[in-house]
Design a protein around this motif. Sequence first.
Motif, short mmCIF file in Angstrom:
data_model
loop_
_atom_site.label_atom_id
_atom_site.label_comp_id
_atom_site.label_asym_id
_atom_site.label_seq_id
_atom_site.Cartn_x
_atom_site.Cartn_y
_atom_site.Cartn_z
N GLU A 167 0.85 -1.19 0.00
CA GLU A 167 0.00 0.00 0.00
C GLU A 167 0.89 1.24 0.00
O GLU A 167 1.60 1.51 0.96
N ILE A 168 0.83 1.98 -1.09
CA ILE A 168 1.68 3.15 -1.29
C ILE A 168 0.85 4.42 -1.13
O ILE A 168 -0.26 4.52 -1.70
N THR A 169 1.37 5.36 -0.38
CA THR A 169 0.69 6.64 -0.19
C THR A 169 1.52 7.76 -0.80
O THR A 169 2.73 7.83 -0.58
N ILE A 170 0.86 8.61 -1.59
CA ILE A 170 1.56 9.73 -2.22
C ILE A 170 0.81 11.03 -1.92
O ILE A 170 -0.35 11.18 -2.30
N GLU A 171 1.49 11.94 -1.24
CA GLU A 171 0.93 13.26 -0.96
C GLU A 171 1.54 14.23 -1.97
O GLU A 171 2.72 14.58 -1.87
N VAL A 172 0.76 14.62 -2.95
CA VAL A 172 1.27 15.43 -4.06
C VAL A 172 1.28 16.91 -3.69
O VAL A 172 0.28 17.46 -3.22
N ASN A 173 2.42 17.54 -3.92
CA ASN A 173 2.54 18.99 -3.80
C ASN A 173 2.53 19.53 -5.23
O ASN A 173 3.55 19.54 -5.91
N LYS A 174 1.37 19.95 -5.72
CA LYS A 174 1.24 20.32 -7.13
C LYS A 174 2.02 21.58 -7.49
O LYS A 174 2.31 21.82 -8.66
N ASP A 175 2.37 22.38 -6.47
CA ASP A 175 3.13 23.59 -6.73
C ASP A 175 4.64 23.33 -6.75
O ASP A 175 5.41 24.13 -7.26
N SER A 176 5.05 22.20 -6.18
CA SER A 176 6.45 21.80 -6.18
C SER A 176 6.49 20.27 -6.14
O SER A 176 6.58 19.67 -5.07
N LEU A 177 6.40 19.66 -7.33
CA LEU A 177 6.28 18.20 -7.40
C LEU A 177 7.44 17.49 -6.71
O LEU A 177 7.27 16.40 -6.17
#
Length: 405
Positions: free
Chosen positions: A110-120
């Motif tokens: 189970e992989i969790t990704i918290e995306v920072n769309k302003d600084s990938l």
Amino acid sequence: MQIRYICTKICNIQNMKKILLIATVSILLFSCKKVGDGEFLITGTIKGMKTGLIFLQKEAPNGMGIVNIDTVKIVDDKFEFKGKADEPAITVLEIQNVHGKIPFILEQGEITIEVNKDSLYASKTSGTYDNEELYKFNKETLKLRTKYNKSVIDFQNKNMAKMKEAQTNKDTATISALARQNNELQKVVSDRVKEYTFAYPKSHPKSFISVLIVQAMFANPTADVKEIETIFNSLDASLKKTKPGKIIKENIDKLKKQNNVKSTVGIGLIAPDFKAPTPDGKMVSLKESLGKVTLVDFWASWCNPCRQENPNVVALYKEFHAKGLNIISVSLDSDAAKWKEAIAKDQLTWTQISNLKEMKDPIALQYGVNQIPTTFLLDSSGKIVAVDLRGDALKAKVNELLNAK
């Protein structure tokens, strides 16, 4: 006796409760597990993006470009991918209308990704060991870059006016000096990151990142195969079974073999004879192509550095052929038409041969050639006197050999 019996009973009941508790927790954990063996589940969040598309991508099988694996919709800042993962692999996420990609390691779990769309680059990966290690690794390299980039930025700010003035006055000496100092500071940044990166596998033998770093070590033309092999051997057995692990093993074996071959084509040794067909099919050998001085030139029509070097070789041949310089070029092409076209276009008038087997050419293997252009300069006896000379250095050596008594 009765008291001891009661105490024993109580202990048995307590032990039974512990066993039941452990069993209950195990059942709950198992029932809560969202993925089976060989499966992955990616759950992600993108703050501030209620809708849109997100693409799961990987490198194309032929290594040329990126291909889509799956596409899902973003719903209320969230997205989810599910599928099969045979083994860990670097994969990327691309968000519709957002520039850049987010690399992570696609693997079972189970992989969790918290995306920072302003600084990938600042996006956080977690949930599995390799992805948590990837996040830590990226965080540390960013920290190093930030730390050492400060001296670069300070230097640029301090010398901005000086550089503008030098450019206005066309003061090339000052411009060159400032550029050189800036490049030296930039190199410090690169070196510190490289040191951390190449030291990482030694302290993280189970991290998938380690096997990727070891694979990247082969890109260095001066790579020490013994050092690479030592680091590779220290990695966990599971990493050695991955695709990058197998490629590393093949590369190690290949380089070791090439190093053994190079011991027979070193400076001071007689160059091994070889034979191959010319563009018109005639078989020509090195022995019958020898002159007072002979240049054995490995190249290919698809090799840009080779094509850029060809005018210099043409000029060298025109200047010294009448005095005794011969050249025999061994092409590592596979397409006869492109080989012949390049010969004509670059005006290569000396002996040309090829087995049309690219890097698997038997002559290249015989001489331990793993990159082109590569050259061997021979004296009148066929002895190797220099390897990979270019430009003025090559011209000077040819002139010296031709004028030697």
